[in-house]
Design a protein around this motif. Structure first.
Motif, short mmCIF file in Angstrom:
data_model
loop_
_atom_site.label_atom_id
_atom_site.label_comp_id
_atom_site.label_asym_id
_atom_site.label_seq_id
_atom_site.Cartn_x
_atom_site.Cartn_y
_atom_site.Cartn_z
N THR A 60 12.62 61.91 16.33
CA THR A 60 13.97 62.09 15.78
C THR A 60 14.95 62.75 16.74
O THR A 60 16.16 62.72 16.50
CB THR A 60 13.92 62.93 14.50
N GLY A 61 14.44 63.40 17.79
CA GLY A 61 15.31 64.15 18.69
C GLY A 61 15.65 65.53 18.19
O GLY A 61 16.38 66.28 18.87
N LEU A 62 15.15 65.94 17.02
CA LEU A 62 15.45 67.24 16.45
C LEU A 62 14.49 68.30 16.99
O LEU A 62 13.29 68.07 17.13
CB LEU A 62 15.34 67.21 14.93
N SER A 63 15.05 69.48 17.29
CA SER A 63 14.25 70.59 17.78
C SER A 63 14.06 71.62 16.67
O SER A 63 15.00 71.94 15.94
CB SER A 63 14.92 71.26 18.98
N GLY A 64 12.85 72.12 16.55
CA GLY A 64 12.55 73.16 15.59
C GLY A 64 11.70 74.22 16.23
O GLY A 64 11.42 74.19 17.43
N SER A 65 11.29 75.19 15.43
CA SER A 65 10.47 76.27 15.95
C SER A 65 9.38 76.60 14.95
O SER A 65 9.50 76.32 13.75
CB SER A 65 11.32 77.52 16.21
N ALA A 66 8.33 77.22 15.44
CA ALA A 66 7.23 77.63 14.58
C ALA A 66 7.47 79.05 14.09
O ALA A 66 6.71 79.97 14.39
CB ALA A 66 5.92 77.53 15.33
N ALA A 67 8.57 79.23 13.37
CA ALA A 67 8.90 80.56 12.86
C ALA A 67 9.76 80.42 11.62
O ALA A 67 10.64 79.55 11.55
CB ALA A 67 9.65 81.37 13.92
N SER A 68 9.52 81.26 10.63
CA SER A 68 10.36 81.29 9.43
C SER A 68 11.61 82.10 9.73
O SER A 68 11.69 82.85 10.69
CB SER A 68 9.60 81.90 8.26
#
Length: 491
Positions: A60-68
Motif C-alpha cells: 500500500t505504500g503506507l508506513s506504520g510503527s510497532a507502537a501504540s
C-alpha cells in the motif's frame, strides 16, 4: 474480545479473501488505514508485527510503527489461549483466528500461526480496497496439511526462487512445502544410457566423506537451507525435505556404484546389499540436523518389482531411523504393488507410523492406505501433478475450473474418494515434476504454469466450496489479491 457469534457461512458480500473466509458478520461503514498507523502486539508476536508492517508498506505504500499511541487507526495482534471457535474441527485451535474491524483492527488467535493467517486476510482486504469493511471474520482451515511439492532434483531451482515459493504459498495460507531433493532422468523415455543420464542430489555438505555426491549444476549449502528455514518460519510454512530412496537414486548409484542394483547400472539401490541401507542412514544422519520442521520424506516409490521382502525391510528400517532422528517419516504410497497390500500389523508387516502420500491408485490408493491404518495426504497424480510442457500430467498447468467445480482434498476420483474430513486424511498437495530434463525452461516458466490454479487449490484445502460462488467470480477475486508481498524473483 470480539463477539464471534456470526453466520454459518460467509455471505456473498464478505471481503474478497483467497482462500475465502469461513464466516463473516458485516457491520456498518468502513475503516481506512492511514499513514502513521500502529501495530500493537505482545512480545511473542513481534516477528509477525514486523512482517505485517513490511508487507503493508510494500502493498500500500503506507508506513506504520510497532507502537501504540496517537495513531489514527491501530491494529492489535493478540493471543488468547481460551479463544473458542464455533466448530469441532481440530485445525481451528491450531490455525484459526478472529479478525474484527470496528474503529480499529484486531486479530486474535490461540497461536502465533493463527494470528499470522489473520494478517494475511487483513492484507488481502487492504489489497482489494483501501477501506476495510466493518465486521467480524471467524476463520479456520479444514485440513492441517495444505501443500505444494517442487522437484528440484531433476531441475535446479535457485535459492531466491525457493524463497519466493515459500512466500507465494504463505500468501494463500498453504503451509507445507515438500522439496524433492534428488532425482534423475527417466532413461526409458529418452533412450540414453545410465552413465549419461541426468541426475542430481541438491544438498552440499562440507563433510569429506560426502565429496562427489552434491550436483555440479546446482546445490544448496547449509547457509542456503538455513535461509529457506528462516523464511519458512517467518511465513509459517513447514518445509518437508525429501531424500528419495531406494529408487530415483541415480545420484547415489553414480557416486557409489557398489550399492546400486545391476552393478550400479540403474537408478535403484541394491536392497540385497546391507551397505545400501547403512549408506542411506548415514546420509540422513548428516542432513536431518539441517531440517527444522517436524517431518522428513524418504521417498520409497516405484522400486523394482520382485523384491518385496527386501523392500519391506528397507522401508521399516529407514522409517524407524528417521523417527530416531526426531522426525516424522513420510513416504510415497507404493505398498499395493510392492506387497499386494500392507501385510499384517506388527513386526512382520509394514511400519504404520508413516504418513503416506497417496499419489497413484494402482501403486497404493488413498482408501487402501487408510484401510491399512495410515494417515494420508492426497497427492493424486491424475488430478494434482504438473509435468511442465509434457503431453501427460497437465503439461500446461492444472485445470483450475475442473478443480474449482469438482475437487476437494477427499476427492481422488474414479471411485476412490474418502469421506470429507476423514480423520486419517491430513490434507492434500499438488506437485511439479520436472521429468523433461532435456527441455529448456526456467523457474519463472514453472511458476507461470502453477499460478493459475494455485488460488483454487488453496480455496479447496482451506475452506472448500462456497455455495453460489461461480468460477468466474472466484477468478475475479483472485486477480484482486494476486500481488503477494515479499516476491523478489518469480513474479
Amino acid at each position: 474480545m470480539p463477539n464471534i457469534s456470526v453466520p454459518e457461512t460467509a455471505p456473498a458480500d464478505a471481503p474478497a479473501v483467497i482462500p475465502s473466509l469461513k464466516r463473516w458478520s458485516a457491520g456498518a461503514g468502513g475503516v481506512r488505514l492511514g499513514e502513521g498507523f500502529a501495530v500493537a502486539h505482545s512480545p511473542e508476536l513481534a516477528d509477525i508485527a514486523a512482517t505485517l508492517l513490511a508487507d503493508i508498506a510494500e502493498l500500500t505504500g503506507l508506513s506504520g510503527s510497532a507502537a501504540s499511541g496517537a495513531a489514527k487507526v491501530e491494529i492489535v495482534l493478540a493471543l488468547d489461549p481460551h479463544l473458542e471457535f464455533p466448530t469441532d474441527n481440530a485445525t481451528a485451535p491450531a490455525e484459526g483466528y478472529v479478525l474484527a474491524v470496528d474503529g480499529g483492527v484486531q486479530v486474535t488467535a490461540r497461536t502465533a500461526t493463527g494470528v499470522y493467517w489473520g494478517t494475511r486476510s487483513l492484507l488481502q482486504m487492504l489489497a482489494a480496497s483501501a477501506t476495510l469493511p466493518v465486521g467480524t471474520a471467524v476463520d479456520w482451515p479444514n485440513y492441517p496439511v495444505r501443500g505444494f511439492m517442487l522437484d528440484v532434483g531433476r531441475r535446479f531451482s535457485r535459492p531466491e526462487a525457493v524463497r519466493d515459493w515459500i512466500r507465494f504459498m504463505s500468501w494463500h495460507k498453504l503451509n507445507t512445502f515438500m522439496v524433492h531433493l534428488n532425482d534423475n532422468e527417466i532413461t526409458k523415455d529418452t533412450g540414453r544410457p545410465w552413465d549419461h543420464a541426468q541426475q542430481a542430489f541438491r544438498l552440499a555438505s562440507d563433510a569429506p566423506w560426502l565429496a562427489g555426491l552434491a550436483a555440479g549444476d546446482g546445490s544448496y549449502s547449509r547457509a542456503d537451507w538455513d535461509s529457506f528455514e528462516d523464511v519458512a518460519a517467518r511465513r509459517h510454512v513447514r518445509l518437508v525435505p525429501e531424500i528419495d530412496v531406494p529408487a530415483h537414486s541415480r545420484s547415489f548409484t553414480r557416486w557409489r556404484p557398489e550399492v546400486g542394483l545391476d552393478g550400479g547400472d540403474s537408478d535403484m539401490l541394491d536392497l540385497g546389499n546391507p551397505d545400501s541401507t547403512e549408506l542411506v542412514k548415514a546420509v540422513f544422519d548428516e542432513f536431518v540436523p539441517w531440517f527444522r520442521g517436524p517431518a522428513v520424506h524418504f521417498g520409497a516409490d516405484e522400486y523394482a518389482r520382485g523384491h518385496s521382502e527386501e523392500y519391506r525391510t528397507f522401508f521399516n528400517a529407514i522409517s524407524s531411523h528417521v523417527r530416531s532422528l526426531g522426525k516424522d517419516p513420510v513416504a510415497w504410497g507404493s505398498l499395493t504393488v510392492m506387497s499386494d497390500g500392507a501385510g499384517a500389523p506388527g513386526p512382520e508387516g509394514y511400519d504404520r507410523d508413516v504418513v503416506v502420500c497417496a499419489w497413484n491408485k494402482d501403486w497404493y490408493s488413498g482408501p487402501a492406505a487408510v484401510a491399512d491404518g495410515y494417515r494420508v495426504i492426497n497427492t493424486d497424480d491424475e488430478l494434482l501433478y504438473i509435468v511442465p510442457f509434457a503431453d501427460y500430467y497437465h503439461g500446461q498447468g492444472l485445470d483450475a475450473r475442473a478443480l474449482f467445480e469438482s475437487w476437494e482434498p477427499h476427492v481422488f476420483g474414479d471411485g476412490y474418494d474418502l469421506e470429507p474430513g476423514h480423520p486419517q486424511l491430513l490434507g492434500a498437495a499438488s506437485a511439479v515434476w520436472n521429468d523433461l530434463v532435456l527441455l529448456a525452461y526456467n523457474e519463472r516458466a514453472v511458476y507461470n504454469l502453477v499460478k493459475p490454479a494455485f488460488g483454487v487449490l488453496a480455496q479447496k484445502m482451506w475452506a472448500g466450496a462456497v455455495p453460489g460462488l461461480s468460477f468466474e467470480e472466484f477468478t475475479a477475486r483472485s486477480k484482486a489479491v494476486s500481488s503477494w508481498p515479499g516476491k523478489a524473483f518469480l513474479d
